[in-house]
Scaffold this motif. Sequence first.
Motif, mmCIF file in Angstrom:
data_model
loop_
_atom_site.group_PDB
_atom_site.id
_atom_site.type_symbol
_atom_site.label_atom_id
_atom_site.label_comp_id
_atom_site.label_asym_id
_atom_site.label_seq_id
_atom_site.Cartn_x
_atom_site.Cartn_y
_atom_site.Cartn_z
ATOM 1 N N GLN A 110 0.818 -1.218 0.000
ATOM 2 C CA GLN A 110 0.000 0.000 0.000
ATOM 3 C C GLN A 110 0.847 1.261 0.000
ATOM 4 O O GLN A 110 0.438 2.297 -0.503
ATOM 5 N N ARG A 111 2.068 1.179 0.523
ATOM 6 C CA ARG A 111 2.931 2.355 0.560
ATOM 7 C C ARG A 111 3.438 2.744 -0.829
ATOM 8 O O ARG A 111 3.920 3.856 -1.030
ATOM 9 N N ALA A 112 3.320 1.841 -1.797
ATOM 10 C CA ALA A 112 3.768 2.124 -3.165
ATOM 11 C C ALA A 112 2.863 3.147 -3.858
ATOM 12 O O ALA A 112 3.247 3.704 -4.890
ATOM 13 N N GLN A 113 1.714 3.400 -3.332
ATOM 14 C CA GLN A 113 0.798 4.419 -3.843
ATOM 15 C C GLN A 113 0.497 4.271 -5.335
ATOM 16 O O GLN A 113 0.377 5.252 -6.066
ATOM 17 N N GLY A 114 0.418 3.033 -5.789
ATOM 18 C CA GLY A 114 0.073 2.778 -7.183
ATOM 19 C C GLY A 114 1.252 2.703 -8.138
ATOM 20 O O GLY A 114 1.086 2.368 -9.307
ATOM 21 N N TYR A 115 2.463 3.004 -7.667
ATOM 22 C CA TYR A 115 3.639 2.891 -8.529
ATOM 23 C C TYR A 115 3.986 1.415 -8.673
ATOM 24 O O TYR A 115 4.031 0.673 -7.693
ATOM 25 N N THR A 116 4.207 0.994 -9.897
ATOM 26 C CA THR A 116 4.397 -0.434 -10.189
ATOM 27 C C THR A 116 5.775 -0.776 -10.747
ATOM 28 O O THR A 116 6.141 -1.942 -10.813
ATOM 29 N N VAL A 117 6.534 0.222 -11.169
ATOM 30 C CA VAL A 117 7.873 0.005 -11.723
ATOM 31 C C VAL A 117 8.834 1.000 -11.073
ATOM 32 O O VAL A 117 8.530 2.192 -10.981
ATOM 33 N N ALA A 118 9.974 0.486 -10.628
ATOM 34 C CA ALA A 118 10.996 1.332 -10.011
ATOM 35 C C ALA A 118 12.302 1.195 -10.785
ATOM 36 O O ALA A 118 12.680 0.099 -11.201
ATOM 37 N N VAL A 119 12.964 2.340 -10.965
ATOM 38 C CA VAL A 119 14.239 2.365 -11.687
ATOM 39 C C VAL A 119 15.233 3.174 -10.864
ATOM 40 O O VAL A 119 14.915 4.264 -10.389
ATOM 41 N N PHE A 120 16.432 2.623 -10.698
ATOM 42 C CA PHE A 120 17.505 3.308 -9.976
ATOM 43 C C PHE A 120 18.681 3.433 -10.931
ATOM 44 O O PHE A 120 19.206 2.438 -11.430
ATOM 45 N N SER A 121 19.075 4.669 -11.213
ATOM 46 C CA SER A 121 20.176 4.933 -12.149
ATOM 47 C C SER A 121 21.266 5.727 -11.445
ATOM 48 O O SER A 121 20.972 6.549 -10.572
ATOM 49 N N VAL A 122 22.508 5.492 -11.847
ATOM 50 C CA VAL A 122 23.644 6.207 -11.265
ATOM 51 C C VAL A 122 24.431 6.856 -12.405
ATOM 52 O O VAL A 122 24.776 6.204 -13.399
ATOM 53 N N PHE A 123 24.703 8.151 -12.222
ATOM 54 C CA PHE A 123 25.465 8.930 -13.191
ATOM 55 C C PHE A 123 26.727 9.467 -12.521
ATOM 56 O O PHE A 123 26.734 9.731 -11.319
ATOM 57 N N ALA A 124 27.766 9.678 -13.297
ATOM 58 C CA ALA A 124 29.025 10.201 -12.759
ATOM 59 C C ALA A 124 28.905 11.659 -12.342
ATOM 60 O O ALA A 124 29.660 12.128 -11.496
ATOM 61 N N SER A 125 27.929 12.373 -12.920
ATOM 62 C CA SER A 125 27.815 13.809 -12.639
ATOM 63 C C SER A 125 26.425 14.312 -13.014
ATOM 64 O O SER A 125 25.681 13.652 -13.746
ATOM 65 N N LEU A 126 26.116 15.503 -12.549
ATOM 66 C CA LEU A 126 24.881 16.167 -12.943
ATOM 67 C C LEU A 126 24.882 16.416 -14.445
ATOM 68 O O LEU A 126 23.853 16.263 -15.106
ATOM 69 N N ASP A 127 26.023 16.778 -15.006
ATOM 70 C CA ASP A 127 26.119 17.005 -16.452
ATOM 71 C C ASP A 127 25.687 15.762 -17.236
ATOM 72 O O ASP A 127 24.977 15.870 -18.234
ATOM 73 N N ASP A 128 26.120 14.589 -16.775
ATOM 74 C CA ASP A 128 25.729 13.354 -17.456
ATOM 75 C C ASP A 128 24.223 13.119 -17.352
ATOM 76 O O ASP A 128 23.585 12.694 -18.320
ATOM 77 N N MET A 129 23.632 13.384 -16.188
ATOM 78 C CA MET A 129 22.204 13.193 -16.056
ATOM 79 C C MET A 129 21.432 14.190 -16.929
ATOM 80 O O MET A 129 20.431 13.835 -17.548
ATOM 81 N N LEU A 130 21.904 15.424 -16.998
ATOM 82 C CA LEU A 130 21.247 16.414 -17.842
ATOM 83 C C LEU A 130 21.359 16.042 -19.326
ATOM 84 O O LEU A 130 20.426 16.246 -20.104
ATOM 85 N N TYR A 131 22.497 15.482 -19.702
ATOM 86 C CA TYR A 131 22.650 14.976 -21.067
ATOM 87 C C TYR A 131 21.613 13.876 -21.319
ATOM 88 O O TYR A 131 20.940 13.860 -22.361
ATOM 89 N N TYR A 132 21.473 12.962 -20.368
ATOM 90 C CA TYR A 132 20.493 11.876 -20.456
ATOM 91 C C TYR A 132 19.092 12.446 -20.658
ATOM 92 O O TYR A 132 18.346 11.987 -21.528
ATOM 93 N N ASP A 133 18.733 13.445 -19.897
ATOM 94 C CA ASP A 133 17.397 14.032 -19.983
ATOM 95 C C ASP A 133 17.157 14.805 -21.268
ATOM 96 O O ASP A 133 16.054 14.762 -21.819
ATOM 97 N N ASN A 134 18.154 15.512 -21.760
ATOM 98 C CA ASN A 134 17.933 16.480 -22.829
ATOM 99 C C ASN A 134 18.511 16.130 -24.190
ATOM 100 O O ASN A 134 18.071 16.688 -25.201
ATOM 101 N N GLU A 135 19.512 15.246 -24.244
ATOM 102 C CA GLU A 135 20.196 15.007 -25.514
ATOM 103 C C GLU A 135 20.329 13.548 -25.920
ATOM 104 O O GLU A 135 20.573 13.264 -27.090
ATOM 105 N N CYS A 136 20.196 12.643 -25.006
ATOM 106 C CA CYS A 136 20.451 11.223 -25.271
ATOM 107 C C CYS A 136 19.350 10.619 -26.153
ATOM 108 O O CYS A 136 18.171 10.619 -25.778
ATOM 109 N N ALA A 137 19.735 10.102 -27.303
ATOM 110 C CA ALA A 137 18.773 9.507 -28.233
ATOM 111 C C ALA A 137 18.117 8.258 -27.639
ATOM 112 O O ALA A 137 16.916 8.039 -27.833
ATOM 113 N N ALA A 138 18.880 7.449 -26.922
ATOM 114 C CA ALA A 138 18.315 6.240 -26.324
ATOM 115 C C ALA A 138 17.263 6.594 -25.275
ATOM 116 O O ALA A 138 16.207 5.959 -25.194
#
Length: 109
Positions: A55-83
């Motif tokens: 019940q604590r999941a509040q309806g969320y059914t899929v969880a993903v945990f990702s690790v990036f070397a830096s904020l720059d890499d995560m921002l690239y992932y969000d804004n530029e990464c084709a995959a």
Amino acid sequence: MVESKRLYRITLFKIPSTDDQKKLLDIYAEMPTKAVKDSKPYILSVTAGPARPDQRAQGYTVAVFSVFASLDDMLYYDNECAAHASLKSVAKTLHQGALMVYYESIFDN
């Protein structure tokens, strides 16, 4: 540029259909090798799976945990990464809600 700590990202999805959950998880399984920056994989780690019923999941059914070397890499992932753009286009058709948070661990050296 100031050296940054690793960035940890948690993404949750509300996807009722187990078939649709599997579709998204199959795409996430490819992220560590398909997501490239300067012709090299740049995501340090991705783990994902269906959430355990609780019940604590509040309806969320899929969880993903990702690790990036830096904020720059995560921002690239969000804004530029084709995959990731491809993943987002599929996820938008499957989920009924999403949540994402990211942080730098206070325990990292």
